[in-house]
Enzyme design. Structure first.
Site, PDB file in Angstrom:
ATOM      1  N   GLU A  29       0.850  -1.196   0.000  1.00 12.10           N
ATOM      2  CA  GLU A  29       0.000   0.000   0.000  1.00 12.10           C
ATOM      3  C   GLU A  29       0.881   1.240   0.000  1.00 12.10           C
ATOM      4  OE1 GLU A  29      -2.810   0.160   3.272  1.00 12.10           O
ATOM      5  OE2 GLU A  29      -3.881   1.819   2.323  1.00 12.10           O
ATOM      6  N   ASN A 175     -12.211  -1.155  -0.887  1.00 10.10           N
ATOM      7  CA  ASN A 175     -11.554  -1.692   0.313  1.00 10.10           C
ATOM      8  C   ASN A 175     -12.266  -1.196   1.561  1.00 10.10           C
ATOM      9  OD1 ASN A 175      -9.044  -2.666   1.933  1.00 10.10           O
ATOM     10  ND2 ASN A 175      -9.286  -0.522   2.547  1.00 10.10           N
ATOM     11  N   GLU A 176     -12.587  -2.102   2.440  1.00 11.42           N
ATOM     12  CA  GLU A 176     -13.229  -1.734   3.723  1.00 11.42           C
ATOM     13  C   GLU A 176     -14.264  -0.630   3.502  1.00 11.42           C
ATOM     14  OE1 GLU A 176     -10.389  -1.086   6.917  1.00 11.42           O
ATOM     15  OE2 GLU A 176      -9.598  -3.118   6.732  1.00 11.42           O
ATOM     16  N   TYR A 241      -7.066  -8.502  11.762  1.00  9.12           N
ATOM     17  CA  TYR A 241      -5.832  -8.086  12.448  1.00  9.12           C
ATOM     18  C   TYR A 241      -5.877  -8.559  13.899  1.00  9.12           C
ATOM     19  CZ  TYR A 241      -4.531  -5.091   8.517  1.00  9.12           C
ATOM     20  OH  TYR A 241      -4.147  -4.641   7.285  1.00  9.12           O
ATOM     21  N   GLU A 293      -6.174  -8.878   4.012  1.00  7.50           N
ATOM     22  CA  GLU A 293      -5.326  -8.171   4.984  1.00  7.50           C
ATOM     23  C   GLU A 293      -5.402  -8.961   6.270  1.00  7.50           C
ATOM     24  OE1 GLU A 293      -5.848  -3.940   5.540  1.00  7.50           O
ATOM     25  OE2 GLU A 293      -6.411  -3.678   3.442  1.00  7.50           O
ATOM     26  N   GLN A 340       2.013  -5.789   5.891  1.00  2.27           N
ATOM     27  CA  GLN A 340       2.161  -5.408   4.513  1.00  2.27           C
ATOM     28  C   GLN A 340       3.615  -5.577   4.067  1.00  2.27           C
ATOM     29  OE1 GLN A 340       1.072  -1.372   3.605  1.00  2.27           O
ATOM     30  NE2 GLN A 340      -0.945  -1.501   4.516  1.00  2.27           N
TER      31      GLN A 340
HETATM   32  O1  AHR Z   1      -3.009  -2.237   6.497  1.00  3.55           O
HETATM   33  C1  AHR Z   1      -3.304  -1.011   7.078  1.00  3.55           C
HETATM   34  C2  AHR Z   1      -4.749  -0.585   6.919  1.00  3.55           C
HETATM   35  O2  AHR Z   1      -5.559  -1.463   7.664  1.00  3.55           O
HETATM   36  C3  AHR Z   1      -5.335  -0.661   5.537  1.00  3.55           C
HETATM   37  O3  AHR Z   1      -5.085   0.492   4.802  1.00  3.55           O
HETATM   38  C4  AHR Z   1      -6.792  -0.822   5.787  1.00  3.55           C
HETATM   39  O4  AHR Z   1      -7.462  -1.504   4.771  1.00  3.55           O
HETATM   40  C5  AHR Z   1      -6.853  -1.551   7.123  1.00  3.55           C
HETATM   41  O5  AHR Z   1      -7.769  -0.995   7.977  1.00  3.55           O
END
Ligand code: AHR
Length: 494
Positions: A29, A175-176, A241, A293, A340
């Site tokens: 990113e 995305n999201e 996450y 992600e 990432q």
């Molecule tokens: O990976 C960091 C961020 O986390 C990304 O930009 C987003 O999609 C997620 O919330």
């Protein structure tokens, strides 16, 4: 001395499906030092590069066979207008980047991304802008990348240096979009998705579209219900996450077990997404689950430092467990992209000027790379438990061993990856391979650390790295697995 008896029984006759190589994918990113510095340094840089792209980054990703790269975001994707990043470099506009560094001069655009993918040998996966973009902008991007004929878009691509189409197969529709991508309700996203997906797919019916799902209760259900037919959803993605349990490299034993336990919850998230998809697909074509992600997110990774964090052996143990889960769900997980790649969150490598060092997580990917494209097979694990606290604060039990296994296409090798998550105790594991398989010998690779808080850095880039592989005779089984270690055993079959 090992405290307990543990066993791993591999059942090669029970297939769990082919492991899509894309499960071992990555995400880049325009955020922090991932793209700029970590990948792109520009042709004039003293850092060795090929057409502006760091050679050491390419070599590292090539060595683990990185199969797919997702770009340009993340949250950045829904504020990115791709036409800013094509054409003569000096004429490209400088764009505001909320995700930092605050100004992006667009030197890394579509052509540079494709060049990077080709240097690595990875498939490109592009995330289109739904939040601030339009269906025509997204459709035009597909046409620009993939159309072989003589349309204005294809001719512009040729003028910009590539007569050959880029053949980008994977396209994300935002995305999201429940969050940074527009704060939409699932019903709103469904309406947008239909418009975007229809026009994007019309430009190239060979592409596969990825819908941005969510892990919040009922979000996927409401989205899919409002989609009606699912013919333009090829994959549904979720992001998972694992937030802070202690600091990145300073945490207690309790923090360690809590973090590892929380990472195992990824299995439940995959199962829930799959359940939603199966209800609405109603026996029609399959829709894959993508986790585009995922990874650890320690408190040290903040907006103001470009989401940088130290990556310790704890992160490696977390990665190994998640990869075991993805292998187990080979039937429905079609891709994952750990966040990432370079310098950001649970990355593969970190850089400082011309130095690059690999993280412990990178070495896990190296140990696991033989699973890519192989057939996932059932594994029974008999192990002890450690008590820890889950994300909801409840006490739960964490299995000490995590494992997965796969049989390669020629049925000549069987790869077992097994992690001893116990912090202090080595375990003796009785490994059995059931069925009509005779083992000629095996090679064993181990990643371990003296201290779970250890990490690699510019001064000690090899503090954590796999031990030299050892050859084993069949009668050397069972194995003693060191505390907090990841092991890959490749069995040669007769
Ligand atoms: O990976 C960091 C961020 O986390 C990304 O930009 C987003 O999609 C997620 O919330």
């Amino acid at each position: 001395m090992p405290a307990e008896k543990h066993s791993v029984t591999i059942r090669p006759e029970i297939s769990l499906g082919k492991i899509s190589p894309m499960i071992y994918g990555h995400f880049i990113e325009h955020l922090g030092r991932c793209v700029y510095e970590g990948i792109w340094v520009g042709e004039k840089s003293k850092i060795p590069n090929t057409r502006g792209i760091r050679k050491d980054t390419v070599a590292a990703l090539k060595a683990i066979g990185a199969p797919v790269l997702r770009w340009p975001g993340g949250c950045f994707a829904d504020d990115y207008h791709w036409t800013d990043g094509i054409g003569p470099a000096s004429k490209r506009p400088v764009q505001f980047n909320r995700w930092g560094p605050s100004e992006d001069d667009n030197q890394f655009g579509t052509h540079e991304f494709i060049d990077f993918c080709r240097q690595v040998g990875a498939e490109p996966y592009i995330c289109a802008n739904v939040g601030t973009g339009s269906p025509s902008e997204a459709a035009y991007w597909v046409e620009y990348c993939n159309h072989a004929g003589a349309t204005a878009a294809a001719e512009l691509r040729a003028k910009n240096g590539s007569k050959e189409p880029f053949a980008v197969k994977y396209w994300g529709v935002g995305n999201e979009n429940w969050g940074c991508g527009g704060h939409m309700e699932p019903e709103e996203y469904a309406a947008e998705y239909r418009r975007f997906a229809g026009f994007m797919h019309s430009r190239d019916p060979k592409i596969e579209l990825v819908a941005g799902g969510h892990t919040a209760p009922d979000w996927n259900w409401r989205f899919l219900k409002n989609m009606g037919r699912l013919h333009l959803i090829h994959h549904l993605s979720i992001h998972v996450y694992f937030p802070g349990c202690g600091n990145d490299a300073d945490f207690t034993t309790t923090d360690y077990y809590n973090m590892v336990l929380r990472s195992t919850e990824i299995e439940r998230e995959i199962a829930l997404a799959r359940e939603a998809v199966e209800v609405f697909v109603r026996g029609a074509k399959p829709v894959g689950i993508i986790v585009d992600e995922w990874g650890t997110w320690h408190p040290q990774a903040r907006d103001d430092n470009g989401l940088q964090q130290k990556n310790t052996m704890r992160d490696a143990i977390v990665a190994a467990g998640c990869l075991d889960v993805f292998n187990k769900y080979a039937c429905c997980v079609t891709m994952t992209n750990i966040a990432q790649t370079i310098n950001v969150l649970q990355c593969m490598a970190q850089t400082a000027q011309d130095k690059l060092w690999l993280t412990p997580t990178y070495h896990v990917y190296d140990l696991y790379k033989g699973h890519m494209g192989a057939e996932s097979v059932h594994v029974d694990i008999d192990t002890t438990m450690v008590e820890a606290r889950a994300g909801d604060g409840m006490k739960k039990e964490l299995p000490v061993l995590s494992a997965s296994a796969s049989l390669n296409a020629a049925k000549k090798t069987l790869l077992l990856t097994v992690t001893n998550r116990h912090l202090d105790e080595a375990v003796e594991v009785d490994i059995n391979i059931q069925g009509d398989f005779k083992v000629k010998g095996a090679t064993i690779h181990t990643l371990a650390a003296r201290d779970i808080r250890e990490y690699n850095d510019a001064e000690a880039p090899d503090r954590i790295k796999p031990a030299h592989p050892r050859k084993l005779a069949p009668d050397e089984l069972p194995h003693l697995l060191a505390a907090k270690s990841v092991t890959a055993i490749e069995y040669q079959l007769a």
